[in-house]
Design an enzyme around this catalytic site. Structure first.
Site, short mmCIF file in Angstrom:
data_model
loop_
_atom_site.label_atom_id
_atom_site.label_comp_id
_atom_site.label_asym_id
_atom_site.label_seq_id
_atom_site.Cartn_x
_atom_site.Cartn_y
_atom_site.Cartn_z
N HIS A 124 -6.63 156.61 -8.95
CA HIS A 124 -5.31 156.73 -9.56
C HIS A 124 -4.75 158.11 -9.24
CE1 HIS A 124 -2.08 156.56 -12.48
NE2 HIS A 124 -2.26 155.25 -12.43
N ASP A 174 -5.52 147.87 -13.05
CA ASP A 174 -5.39 146.66 -12.25
C ASP A 174 -6.73 146.01 -11.95
OD1 ASP A 174 -2.66 146.69 -12.11
OD2 ASP A 174 -2.64 148.06 -10.41
N1 CMC Z 1 -10.94 153.06 -2.23
C1 CMC Z 1 -11.60 153.91 -1.40
N2 CMC Z 1 -11.26 155.21 -1.24
C2 CMC Z 1 -10.20 155.66 -1.93
C3 CMC Z 1 -9.48 154.83 -2.82
C4 CMC Z 1 -9.89 153.49 -2.95
N3 CMC Z 1 -9.23 152.65 -3.77
N4 CMC Z 1 -8.47 155.54 -3.39
C5 CMC Z 1 -8.56 156.78 -2.89
N5 CMC Z 1 -9.63 156.86 -2.01
C6 CMC Z 1 -10.10 158.06 -1.32
C7 CMC Z 1 -9.12 158.48 -0.22
O1 CMC Z 1 -9.49 157.89 1.02
C8 CMC Z 1 -9.30 159.97 -0.24
O2 CMC Z 1 -10.54 160.26 0.41
P1 CMC Z 1 -10.71 161.63 1.28
O3 CMC Z 1 -10.65 162.74 0.27
O4 CMC Z 1 -12.03 161.48 1.95
O5 CMC Z 1 -9.55 161.67 2.25
C9 CMC Z 1 -9.50 160.32 -1.71
O6 CMC Z 1 -10.07 159.13 -2.28
C10 CMC Z 1 -8.24 160.69 -2.44
O7 CMC Z 1 -7.28 159.65 -2.26
P2 CMC Z 1 -5.70 159.84 -2.27
O8 CMC Z 1 -5.12 158.70 -1.47
O9 CMC Z 1 -5.36 161.23 -1.89
O10 CMC Z 1 -5.35 159.66 -3.80
P3 CMC Z 1 -3.90 159.43 -4.33
O11 CMC Z 1 -3.88 160.06 -5.67
O12 CMC Z 1 -2.87 159.85 -3.36
O13 CMC Z 1 -3.79 157.82 -4.42
C11 CMC Z 1 -3.90 155.61 -5.22
C12 CMC Z 1 -3.93 157.10 -5.59
C13 CMC Z 1 -3.83 154.78 -6.52
C14 CMC Z 1 -2.63 155.30 -4.40
C15 CMC Z 1 -5.16 155.25 -4.41
O14 CMC Z 1 -6.30 155.60 -5.16
C16 CMC Z 1 -5.20 153.79 -4.03
O15 CMC Z 1 -4.57 153.40 -3.05
N6 CMC Z 1 -5.95 152.92 -4.80
C17 CMC Z 1 -5.99 151.50 -4.54
C18 CMC Z 1 -4.72 150.82 -5.01
C19 CMC Z 1 -4.67 150.68 -6.52
O16 CMC Z 1 -5.63 150.24 -7.15
N7 CMC Z 1 -3.50 150.99 -7.09
C20 CMC Z 1 -3.24 150.78 -8.52
C21 CMC Z 1 -3.06 152.06 -9.27
S1 CMC Z 1 -3.10 151.77 -11.05
C22 CMC Z 1 -1.64 150.87 -11.38
C23 CMC Z 1 -0.44 151.72 -11.28
O17 CMC Z 1 -0.25 152.54 -12.19
O18 CMC Z 1 0.30 151.56 -10.29
#
Ligand code: CMC
Length: 428
Positions: free
Chosen positions: A306, A363
């Site tokens: 998240h 989710d």
């Molecule tokens: N599975 C595997 N690796 C992940 C995931 C995941 N779901 N989410 C983040 N990472 C890794 C990412 O590759 C990165 O690794 P590294 O440091 O090696 O580059 C690290 O964790 C940080 O990720 P980020 O993309 O910088 O984190 P963010 O804060 O920008 O993204 C997020 C948050 C929710 C977009 C992302 O975690 C994601 O895409 N999750 C899956 C989709 C999901 O479940 N979304 C629903 C969110 S809750 C409902 C809502 O409020 O919308």
């Protein structure tokens, strides 16, 4: 702690006020930065940018806190109904019994949609995604209420539009599910409360009396409450930015639905279930392999991570409990749940997930409950939108009441400098 921040840019000092929120959050107010220094701040994805001062929702991602108007999400999910929470978000206080009755009576007077709106379904090809339909139907409401197009009209007119939209949303969501199945529509009945009416219209049939199970009504209320607001997330920020151009409420909310659809935001609940089904059938339940692929960045584990919760998602904690209850009470034995539990176990113990603070989010569990309740997977994000609606509207209303400036970010241009135009015959 100083209430001023000093920047040194090109050898000159600039001083900007520090704003402190009621929960001691701090922000540097740089609104005069560009005018005074020529610099803008750069913050792709707005990870460090506060875009408003809001009184609605408080969220502390480190401590896993979520509160609406000062009330903890745990209390609200346990003790309130969705309409009570909607009132709280919209008007700032929990309603008295009389206020709640008036509000609910008012909502029941506006649940029907114009019959012509249903003709829209004739043009959707079968299998078209419910979220695309929802966007169209919500934006389409503006055509039936030309008096709502100017959001600067009287507060009474704005409130009528708010009530209409809240009242019609369950009808529209139920219509989408019914039309998707080719079933006749079940109309709302004023004697039922908001959630019961929605469940009746969705799962009832014109040929039978239908009364939803109290366990289902309770779970649905909880799910909607947990989704009702989440401060400046992608869809809410979208609603605010669209509304800041003085676009009408229907258009602003339609844009919010579009933002919610994305798999990184609300669309993740559909993706989670499809991912679990994929792991079950294609990956033959091999969770270890799936996790290894996620760590190798070959796939994303939907339902994990998240942007703001870096400890745990308090909504996920409540939903997980509710999920166990619903499945037990409805006697559902879903093999996907075993896969979900294995994935959860890995996420809580594997260093990759621990280091990156990737916990199961809201989710991750909601899809399993929606499935147990009988919703088709493509409807899951529509249910998120139904819950988020009072939050979107409250944020839109707050922004309009403060008459906030039009949202218009800056950029750093990194393309070519001025080039002479080349005629088409001289291009290579
Ligand atoms: N599975 C595997 N690796 C992940 C995931 C995941 N779901 N989410 C983040 N990472 C890794 C990412 O590759 C990165 O690794 P590294 O440091 O090696 O580059 C690290 O964790 C940080 O990720 P980020 O993309 O910088 O984190 P963010 O804060 O920008 O993204 C997020 C948050 C929710 C977009 C992302 O975690 C994601 O895409 N999750 C899956 C989709 C999901 O479940 N979304 C629903 C969110 S809750 C409902 C809502 O409020 O919308």
């Amino acid at each position: 702690m100083s209430d001023k921040a000093t920047f040194t840019l090109d050898g000159k000092n600039y001083e900007y006020p520090v704003i402190t929120g009621t929960e001691n959050e701090k922000a540097v107010d740089i609104s005069k930065l560009r005018a005074q220094s020529g610099f803008v701040t750069f913050d792709e994805g707005y990870k460090n940018t506060g875009c408003t001062v809001s009184n609605i929702t408080f969220l502390d991602g480190e401590k896993g806190i979520l509160r609406y108007r000062g009330y903890g999400i745990e209390d609200l999910a346990e003790k309130a109904t969705f309409t009570e929470v909607s009132y709280l978000l919209l008007y700032g206080e929990l309603p008295t019994a009389k206020q709640l009755k008036d509000f609910e009576d008012n909502l029941t007077q506006h649940t029907l949609v114009h019959e012509n709106l249903m003709k829209v379904f004739e043009v959707f090809p079968s299998g078209s995604h419910p979220m695309g339909q929802l966007m169209t139907l919500i934006s389409g409401l503006s055509s039936f209420y030309p008096d709502s197009l100017n959001p600067n009209k009287s507060p009474e007119q704005v409130n009528l539009t708010i009530i209409r939209l809240l009242a019609k949303m369950p009808t529209i969501c139920a219509m989408i599910q019914k039309k998707g199945k080719g079933h006749p529509l079940v109309y709302p009945q004023n004697k039922h409360d908001y959630v019961t009416n929605f469940l009746r219209m969705t799962f009832g049939n014109v040929t039978d009396d239908y009364a939803p199970d109290p366990v289902v009504i309770d779970a649905m209320n909880k799910l909607l409450i947990l989704h009702a607001d989440h401060e400046q997330n992608c869809s809410t920020a979208t609603v605010r930015i669209v509304g800041s151009s003085h676009a009408n409420l229907y258009a602003s909310i339609g844009a919010g639905v579009a933002a919610l659809w994305g798999p990184r935001h609300g669309g993740a609940n559909q993706e989670v279930l499809e991912m679990l089904e994929h792991i079950q059938t294609i990956d033959k339940g091999d969770v270890k392999k799936v996790v290894a692929e996620a760590k190798d960045k070959k796939r994303l584990l939907f339902g994990f991570g998240h942007r703001v919760y870096k400890n745990f998602d308090p909504r996920a904690t409540i939903i997980k409990k509710s999920c166990d209850n619903v499945l037990a009470k409805l006697g559902v034995n879903d093999p996907l749940l075993d896969i979900a539990k294995q994935l959860e176990e890995v996420a809580l113990t594997d260093p990759y997930f621990i280091e990156r603070k990737l916990y199961p989010n809201v989710d991750f569990y909601s899809g399993i409950i929606y499935k147990a309740l009988g919703f088709p997977t493509p409807m899951f994000t529509v249910l998120f939108a139904l819950g988020r609606l009072p939050g979107w509207i409250s944020q839109w209303k707050e922004m309009r009441e403060k008459n906030e400036d039009i949202g218009r970010p800056r950029q750093i241009y990194n393309g070519p400098g001025l080039r002479p135009f080349v005629g088409i015959t001289d291009r290579k």
